[in-house]
Design an enzyme around this catalytic site. Structure first.
Site, PDB file in Angstrom:
ATOM      1  N   GLU A   1       0.830  -1.210   0.000  1.00 55.79           N
ATOM      2  CA  GLU A   1       0.000   0.000   0.000  1.00 55.79           C
ATOM      3  C   GLU A   1       0.868   1.265   0.000  1.00 55.79           C
ATOM      4  O   GLU A   1       1.278   1.731   1.061  1.00 55.79           O
ATOM      5  CB  GLU A   1      -0.937   0.002   1.221  1.00 55.79           C
ATOM      6  CG  GLU A   1      -1.841   1.233   1.254  1.00 55.79           C
ATOM      7  CD  GLU A   1      -2.789   1.284   2.446  1.00 55.79           C
ATOM      8  OE1 GLU A   1      -2.729   0.382   3.314  1.00 55.79           O
ATOM      9  OE2 GLU A   1      -3.574   2.228   2.516  1.00 55.79           O
TER      10      GLU A   1
ATOM     11  N   LYS B   1      -2.700  -2.119  -3.026  1.00 58.47           N
ATOM     12  CA  LYS B   1      -3.723  -1.240  -2.438  1.00 58.47           C
ATOM     13  C   LYS B   1      -3.306   0.207  -2.687  1.00 58.47           C
ATOM     14  O   LYS B   1      -2.562   0.793  -1.891  1.00 58.47           O
ATOM     15  CB  LYS B   1      -3.854  -1.531  -0.939  1.00 58.47           C
ATOM     16  CG  LYS B   1      -4.834  -0.606  -0.216  1.00 58.47           C
ATOM     17  CD  LYS B   1      -5.225  -1.144   1.149  1.00 58.47           C
ATOM     18  CE  LYS B   1      -6.063  -0.142   1.911  1.00 58.47           C
ATOM     19  NZ  LYS B   1      -6.736  -0.740   3.068  1.00 58.47           N
TER      20      LYS B   1
ATOM     21  N   GLY C   1     -10.189   9.110   2.787  1.00 64.70           N
ATOM     22  CA  GLY C   1     -10.815  10.379   3.168  1.00 64.70           C
ATOM     23  C   GLY C   1     -11.875  10.848   2.181  1.00 64.70           C
ATOM     24  O   GLY C   1     -12.489  11.896   2.369  1.00 64.70           O
TER      25      GLY C   1
END
Ligand code: 13P
Length: 347
Positions: free
Chosen positions: A182, A224, A268
């Site tokens: 990630e 990711k 977010g």
């Protein structure tokens, strides 16, 4: 290393219409989420919240392929004494574990971060495998400079973080645990979508070079990434179609077709934005990999608000989780429509 097992696990993580629930918030981070509903951050409250999610049906058996856990959670038992990992397995999902120990200030750099957690990782992975983990997660944090400052991220920040991701991935594969790699380009900031594209490309190209150099077998990994998206403080926000177009272009240029799947972070974005973007990426492009979700906030925000820490609200919270999981499952198939948001049972 058992490559067949690694590849089988990785493919199951991105099975059609399924994605990952990221429930690996550190104790500090989940404390911030609980503060938003005025709930005390105790081990029992953390267990009650996560146990409720892991017992939610049909979300867990139909839409969630696996759950990323935190060290405390992988060792925790449900109220009736059943290990939480067993609840996940009983639903047909796979337990996973966050193994990095967090992003710290990068020495000699102002505002950049380096993710720690390599020391002792081989032994920790063996322990986690014994506890049921079949995949792991390590998150690198890449900040984009403000006010057009192109010195951030630096080559130093990208190189050190991608090198660490590859070291982690090699250790995971040795332990028959699928590494989720990630490299998160952070959405906070005033940058344009074009700048996000450049930085994401820089990070991904470097990451795949490091994975190659360190002998990581791509067929036993999951990526990711962030989506390619405007900074949160940029007033000129790219449309859903632009986000999908630029994300697909960037990934197609950087991610080898041998990678079994891509599972985005939400980073977010609002719940519905994260779903709409995922849907647009899956609708209308010929992609070489399955593209799904590995959402934390975008799956948990709605149920957390519905729960509010009150036992009386469990059914409402589970309905909210079922709904978000279903919407994201449809988006992973390119079959979502914003009009479906009104379907929430009991709303
Ligand atoms: P978000 O979807 O909230 O970004 O969390 C996903 C995650 O696991 C970040 O590491």
């Amino acid at each position: 290393m058992d490559l067949d097992q690694l590849n089988e696990t990785a493919c199951a993580m991105v099975a059609p219409g399924k994605g990952l629930l990221a429930a690996d918030e550190s104790t500090g981070t989940i404390g911030k989420r609980f503060a938003s509903i005025d709930l005390e951050n105790t081990a029992d409250n953390r267990r009650d919240w996560r146990e409720m999610l892991f017992r939610t049906e049909p979300a867990m058996s139909q839409y969630v392929s696996g759950v990323i856990l935190y060290d405390e959670t992988i060792r925790q038992k449900a109220k009736d004494g059943t290990p939480l990992t067993k609840l996940i397995e009983a639903a047909g999902a796979i337990p996973g574990i966050k193994v990095d120990t967090g992003a710290k200030a990068l020495a000699g750099s102002d505002g950049e971060m380096i993710t720690e957690g390599l020391d002792g990782l081989r032994d920790r992975l063996a322990d986690y495998y014994g506890l049921g983990a079949r995949f792991a997660k390590w998150r690198a944090v890449i900040n984009i400079g403000r006010n057009g400052d192109e010195s951030m991220p630096s080559q130093y920040c990208i190189n050190t973080n991608m090198h660490a991701l590859a070291r982690y991935a090699a250790l995971c594969q040795e332990a028959n645990i699928v590494p989720i790699v990630e490299p998160e380009v952070i959405m906070d900031g005033d940058h344009s979508i074009e700048r996000c594209y450049e930085v994401t490309e820089f990070a991904l190209k470097t990451l795949y070079r490091e994975l190659f150099d360190q002998g990581v077998i791509l067929e036993g990994t999951i990526l990711k990434p962030n989506m390619v998206i405007s900074g949160t403080k940029n007033d000129d926000r790219a449309s859903i179609e632009e986000v999908a177009d630029m994300t697909v272009q960037c990934l197609a240029n950087c991610v080898p077709a041998a990678v079994p799947g891509i599972a985005f972070l939400s980073g977010g974005q609002s719940d519905e934005e994260a779903t709409a973007h995922l849907n647009a990426i899956n609708d209308g492009y010929d992609l070489p990999w399955p593209v799904s979700f590995s959402y934390g906030r975008a799956l948990q925000h709605a149920p957390l608000m519905a729960w509010g820490g009150q036992p009386a609200n469990v059914a409402k919270a589970q309905a909210a989780f079922n709904h978000r999981a279903k919407m994201n499952s449809l988006a992973a198939l390119g079959e979502y429509d914003a009009a479906m948001e009104k379907e929430l049972a009991g709303a």
